[in-house]
Design a protein around this motif. Structure first.
Motif, mmCIF file in Angstrom:
data_model
loop_
_atom_site.group_PDB
_atom_site.id
_atom_site.type_symbol
_atom_site.label_atom_id
_atom_site.label_comp_id
_atom_site.label_asym_id
_atom_site.label_seq_id
_atom_site.Cartn_x
_atom_site.Cartn_y
_atom_site.Cartn_z
ATOM 1 N N ALA A 1 24.690 23.567 28.911
ATOM 2 C CA ALA A 1 24.835 22.932 27.596
ATOM 3 C C ALA A 1 23.652 23.199 26.683
ATOM 4 O O ALA A 1 23.810 23.304 25.458
ATOM 5 C CB ALA A 1 25.045 21.429 27.768
ATOM 6 N N ASP A 2 22.442 23.338 27.245
ATOM 7 C CA ASP A 2 21.255 23.568 26.412
ATOM 8 C C ASP A 2 20.971 25.051 26.195
ATOM 9 O O ASP A 2 19.909 25.429 25.682
ATOM 10 C CB ASP A 2 20.029 22.879 27.015
ATOM 11 N N ASN A 3 21.917 25.902 26.577
ATOM 12 C CA ASN A 3 21.792 27.354 26.382
ATOM 13 C C ASN A 3 20.532 27.929 27.028
ATOM 14 O O ASN A 3 19.855 28.790 26.457
ATOM 15 C CB ASN A 3 21.827 27.711 24.888
ATOM 16 N N THR A 4 20.219 27.483 28.236
ATOM 17 C CA THR A 4 19.091 28.040 28.977
ATOM 18 C C THR A 4 19.530 28.892 30.161
ATOM 19 O O THR A 4 18.748 29.691 30.668
ATOM 20 C CB THR A 4 18.167 26.926 29.501
ATOM 21 N N GLN A 5 20.772 28.712 30.611
ATOM 22 C CA GLN A 5 21.270 29.472 31.750
ATOM 23 C C GLN A 5 22.737 29.840 31.555
ATOM 24 O O GLN A 5 23.485 29.089 30.908
ATOM 25 C CB GLN A 5 21.148 28.660 33.046
ATOM 26 N N VAL A 6 23.109 30.988 32.105
ATOM 27 C CA VAL A 6 24.517 31.388 32.166
ATOM 28 C C VAL A 6 24.783 31.921 33.566
ATOM 29 O O VAL A 6 23.864 32.332 34.284
ATOM 30 C CB VAL A 6 24.876 32.457 31.107
ATOM 31 N N ALA A 7 26.042 31.905 33.943
ATOM 32 C CA ALA A 7 26.396 32.368 35.281
ATOM 33 C C ALA A 7 27.848 32.819 35.280
ATOM 34 O O ALA A 7 28.610 32.529 34.349
ATOM 35 C CB ALA A 7 26.170 31.256 36.311
ATOM 36 N N GLY A 8 28.220 33.517 36.336
ATOM 37 C CA GLY A 8 29.601 33.974 36.435
ATOM 38 C C GLY A 8 29.958 34.387 37.845
ATOM 39 O O GLY A 8 29.077 34.645 38.679
ATOM 40 N N SER A 9 31.250 34.431 38.101
ATOM 41 C CA SER A 9 31.752 34.862 39.405
ATOM 42 C C SER A 9 32.976 35.738 39.198
ATOM 43 O O SER A 9 33.668 35.610 38.181
ATOM 44 C CB SER A 9 32.102 33.643 40.265
ATOM 45 N N LEU A 10 33.218 36.608 40.148
ATOM 46 C CA LEU A 10 34.353 37.540 40.068
ATOM 47 C C LEU A 10 34.986 37.676 41.441
ATOM 48 O O LEU A 10 34.288 37.788 42.449
ATOM 49 C CB LEU A 10 33.876 38.904 39.562
ATOM 50 N N ILE A 11 36.299 37.646 41.473
ATOM 51 C CA ILE A 11 37.073 37.978 42.669
ATOM 52 C C ILE A 11 38.024 39.117 42.303
ATOM 53 O O ILE A 11 38.716 39.050 41.279
ATOM 54 C CB ILE A 11 37.882 36.766 43.194
ATOM 55 N N GLN A 12 38.037 40.147 43.121
ATOM 56 C CA GLN A 12 38.866 41.322 42.825
ATOM 57 C C GLN A 12 39.624 41.756 44.068
ATOM 58 O O GLN A 12 39.058 41.831 45.164
ATOM 59 C CB GLN A 12 37.996 42.471 42.321
ATOM 60 N N LEU A 13 40.889 42.024 43.899
ATOM 61 C CA LEU A 13 41.721 42.501 44.995
ATOM 62 C C LEU A 13 41.274 43.893 45.417
ATOM 63 O O LEU A 13 40.939 44.731 44.572
ATOM 64 C CB LEU A 13 43.182 42.518 44.565
ATOM 65 N N LEU A 14 41.282 44.144 46.718
ATOM 66 C CA LEU A 14 40.982 45.474 47.243
ATOM 67 C C LEU A 14 42.277 46.118 47.733
ATOM 68 O O LEU A 14 42.833 45.708 48.752
ATOM 69 C CB LEU A 14 39.984 45.382 48.399
ATOM 70 N N PRO A 15 42.773 47.120 47.022
ATOM 71 C CA PRO A 15 44.018 47.791 47.429
ATOM 72 C C PRO A 15 43.749 48.801 48.544
ATOM 73 O O PRO A 15 43.882 50.009 48.368
ATOM 74 C CB PRO A 15 44.467 48.473 46.139
ATOM 75 N N ASP A 16 43.338 48.279 49.710
ATOM 76 C CA ASP A 16 42.873 49.144 50.796
ATOM 77 C C ASP A 16 43.851 49.221 51.958
ATOM 78 O O ASP A 16 43.469 49.389 53.109
ATOM 79 C CB ASP A 16 41.512 48.664 51.304
ATOM 80 N N GLY A 17 45.134 49.079 51.655
ATOM 81 C CA GLY A 17 46.143 49.187 52.703
ATOM 82 C C GLY A 17 47.540 49.206 52.121
ATOM 83 O O GLY A 17 47.720 49.169 50.898
ATOM 84 N N ASP A 18 48.540 49.246 52.977
ATOM 85 C CA ASP A 18 49.928 49.313 52.522
ATOM 86 C C ASP A 18 50.583 47.942 52.377
ATOM 87 O O ASP A 18 51.653 47.836 51.777
ATOM 88 C CB ASP A 18 50.756 50.162 53.494
ATOM 89 N N ASP A 19 49.947 46.917 52.923
ATOM 90 C CA ASP A 19 50.547 45.587 52.899
ATOM 91 C C ASP A 19 50.209 44.898 51.571
ATOM 92 O O ASP A 19 49.260 44.123 51.467
ATOM 93 C CB ASP A 19 50.041 44.753 54.081
ATOM 94 N N LYS A 20 50.983 45.188 50.534
ATOM 95 C CA LYS A 20 50.723 44.658 49.203
ATOM 96 C C LYS A 20 50.853 43.135 49.159
ATOM 97 O O LYS A 20 50.120 42.458 48.444
ATOM 98 C CB LYS A 20 51.687 45.289 48.193
ATOM 99 N N GLU A 21 51.784 42.610 49.948
ATOM 100 C CA GLU A 21 51.983 41.163 49.957
ATOM 101 C C GLU A 21 50.759 40.448 50.528
ATOM 102 O O GLU A 21 50.316 39.430 49.990
ATOM 103 C CB GLU A 21 53.227 40.816 50.777
#
Length: 282
Positions: free
Chosen positions: A160-180
């Protein structure tokens, strides 16, 4: 508890088709803000864009840089953050009018997001999406959906006081044939990540926060990468730009002003060149 900030943490979920990132910024964010007298809402949005660009830069699989620009018809006509694979960041906002706005729509209005990726080797490429979502994080998720076609979810936080920011990310890894299974893993980890609270991401170190979120998962945390503010302007880049100016125009400027000067919009450094230093261009 002393939290190490200005770092990016990458991690994998063993047995799951997804990867994650966490960024926590204090000094880097403050150094960018200290250069300009932005209104509070502009500081918040620019801070979120800095955190987001850190996350995006970490998705690059090569050495290079990424620039994320917001353009619109609102009080902020233009906002840009640039970062490279070493997590050197810089950012700027250009206001067309004073504003007390505090959300994306109030600040940007109707606009677009332009993401430009420049590998050190190879051709640059660009993606453009409309800023149709309610917040920056959702707009970035939409970008990945339409431009990269990789399911990605981003969370952004600003103190709220504009002294810090942060973030997170989650990303799918298409590393196989099982799409489901891939989609199921992605959605499950997004649900867990969605429980992040602002006071936690600003007060907990990465290992503690990740354990709180994913204590039932096998998380493989890599070495953190430091983030810093660094402007990439230089005399050499200024001279490259000056070389595109007609000799007659350069002579006219020097006759009127005694030198040719260029000021970096990001860090406000001014470079001055006299007639002798520009004689090869005239």
């Amino acid at each position: 508890m002393t939290v190490k900030t200005d770092v990016l943490n990458r991690y994998l979920f063993d047995g799951k088709h997804a990867r994650g990132e966490l960024v926590q910024l204090t000094k880097t964010y403050q150094e960018i803000m200290d250069l300009h007298n932005y209104p509070s809402g502009v500081q918040t949005l620019l801070g979120e864009l800095v955190a987001a660009t850190c996350l995006l830069t970490a998705t690059l699989k090569f050495q290079g840089e990424i620039t994320v620009q917001l353009q619109g018809d609102g009080p902020i006509g233009y906002m840009s953050v640039n970062g490279d694979h070493n997590q050197n960041m810089r950012g700027i906002a250009r206001l067309t009018e004073p504003t007390e706005g505090d959300c994306l729509r109030d600040l940007i209005g109707k606009g677009t997001m332009v993401i430009t990726i420049r590998p050190e080797k190879g051709e640059a490429y660009q993606g453009v999406v409309a800023l149709d979502e309610d917040n920056l994080a959702d707009c970035l998720g939409h970008y990945f959906e339409v431009s990269e076609q990789i399911p990605t979810k981003i969370w952004l936080f600003s103190k709220a006081d504009n002294t810090q920011v942060a973030g997170s990310l989650i990303q799918l890894l298409p590393d196989g044939d099982d799409k489901e299974k891939q989609q199921s893993d992605f959605e499950h980890l997004c649900q867990l990540t969605n429980t992040i609270k602002a006071d936690e991401i600003f007060t907990l170190d990465a290992e503690t926060l990740l354990y709180r979120l994913y204590h039932q998962e096998d998380v493989r945390l890599f070495d953190p990468q430091s983030i810093s503010y660094q402007c990439s302007c230089s005399e050499e880049k200024c001279l490259t730009a000056i070389a595109q100016v007609a000799p007659s125009e350069l002579k006219s400027i020097i006759e009127e002003q005694g030198c040719v000067s260029m000021t970096c919009d990001y860090c406000l450094t001014t470079y001055k060149f006299d007639e002798k230093s520009l004689e090869t261009f005239m």
